[in-house]
Design a protein around this motif. Structure first.
Motif: not given
Length: 440
Positions: A210-212, A284
């Motif tokens: 995922d983005r983070e 996110q």
């Protein structure tokens, strides 16, 4: 290869040195571009342009080539960092060199062939990245253009050395600085290789990168590169660093600035400059504040959309992800239907979302005046019949209905006459005003 090039053309007594140097450069370009062009032309002849676009779209989003490219990037990055060295088989290179020693135009061609072979450890991952990125939009001519651009840039310095062999005397000798270049490229390849894993993660909904998580890895790699540049980290084959030169300081500042730019992204900052190269904001888990999200005049959908547990659009835009369901709702609500053909691996789709959809005026029109239907052409979720993925269904629908396979692609439909778009569909256009005018 630079000394070999210079030596070869210094020995050229034919009086056609400049012409031969030009042939040398063109041969390099040909060796990179021609195989891609032949592959594309053959697939186009066998199945047409949309068939070719579908093949390359599949290659750019299927798990197998993406995992393979990640492994290649990872191995080459380890090699550049000094863990081991990758070389092409010496027998293959020696045979090409023997042909090159015969001279003439054939000899020049084989000298270019040797260059392509020897440089494989540097150019292989880059070529793979160029091809995958250039095919994700569905335009089958983009890979040829991309490879021509890459090979042109790669051939230019060698062509210049062939034109003016005396330039070699002014070049700095190889040494510690050259290993530093390799190490820096190793860190860069390590970061860029994550893009391939990210595409697979999104198309198959694994939710591992995922983005983070993705940004955390990039930040960690950036910190390691910064420490290396300022001399706090030493790797194999590095020379002793007595002092830091100005170019290295400037590169250190650039690296640290990039790290600082990435950090707010962990809390939901849009990072528009990297749109398409990092996972979308919808992946996110933690967003400190909603960015430019318009909440007024939010359109209400007729029912909970299919696949909404796996698919969503940014900025709180509610949408359907199946055509028939969206068309039925558009009829019931007496609103036009906006079809959005998009993809998880589509860089330009993310750029449109981050740079155009983020405008409050765009969101207001999309949410208030339209029923939205986002059709992902590369999603690997199985449809209700269990025989096809929804990506296959949406891709085939786009080709059959609109005779194109490119993303992003926006089509406005009158639900009472769905077979004909109300106006000319719109492709990628990052200009906000143009998109607003299109919607109006």
């Amino acid at each position: 290869m630079i000394p070999m090039t210079v030596t070869y053309f210094l020995k050229d007594k034919s009086g056609k040195g400049k012409f031969h140097a030009l042939i040398y450069g063109l041969s390099i370009i040909l060796l990179y571009t021609l195989p891609v062009a032949i592959l594309l032309i053959l697939s186009n002849l066998l199945g047409g342009e949309n068939f070719t676009a579908s093949i390359f779209n599949l290659m750019s989003t299927h798990w197998l080539p993406n995992i393979l490219f990640f492994i290649i990037f990872f191995i080459f990055a380890l090699s550049f960092l000094g863990m081991f060295e990758i070389v092409m088989p010496s027998s293959l290179i020696n045979k090409a060199e023997q042909r090159g020693d015969k001279g003439g135009l054939i000899g020049i061609f084989f000298l270019a062939f040797v260059l392509v072979l020897v440089s494989f450890s540097c150019t292989g991952p880059i070529v793979g990245s160029v091809l995958v990125e250039s095919t994700s939009g569905g335009n089958f001519l983009k890979p040829i253009t991309a490879m021509f651009g890459f090979s042109l840039a790669f051939a230019m310095p060698f062509t210049l050395f062939a034109f003016f062999p005396d330039i070699m005397k002014k070049l700095p000798k190889s040494g510690g600085w050259l290993n530093t270049v390799k190490v820096v490229l190793g860190f860069v390849e390590l970061a860029l290789g994550m893009k391939f894993l990210s595409v697979v993660d999104q198309t198959y909904h694994w939710h591992i990168l995922d983005r983070e998580t993705y940004l955390s890895i990039w930040i960690a790699i950036g910190i390691m590169l910064f420490l290396y540049l300022i001399g706090k980290l030493k790797l194999p084959h590095d020379s002793d660093l007595e002092h830091i030169k100005v170019p290295r300081i400037l590169l250190s500042i650039s690296t640290l600035s990039f790290i600082v730019y990435l950090i707010p992204g962990l809390f939901g900052a849009p990072l528009k400059a990297l749109a398409g190269y990092i996972p979308p904001i919808t992946t996110q888990d933690f967003v400190m504040t909603p960015n430019n999200v318009v909440t007024d005049n939010q359109s209400t959908l007729c029912k909970t959309p299919k696949y909404s547990d796996k698919l969503s659009l940014p900025f709180g835009i509610k949408a359907y992800f199946e055509y028939d369901e969206a068309l039925e709702c558009a009829k019931n609500m007496n609103k036009p239907l906006l079809l959005i053909f998009t993809g998880h691996g589509c860089v330009n789709c993310r750029k449109m979302e981050e740079n155009v959809w983020s405008d409050s005026r765009v969101q207001n029109i999309m949410k208030k005046d339209y029923i939205i239907c986002a059709l992902y052409t590369d999603d690997r979720t199985l449809s209700e019949d269990g025989k096809h993925t929804i990506g296959e269904i949406n891709s085939q629908f786009q080709e059959k209905q609109f005779h194109i396979n490119a993303q992003p692609y926006y089509v406005i439909i009158n639900p009472l006459n769905p077979n004909v778009p109300t106006k000319q569909p719109m492709a990628y256009n990052p200009d906000v005003e143009s998109f607003i005018n299109y919607l109006k």
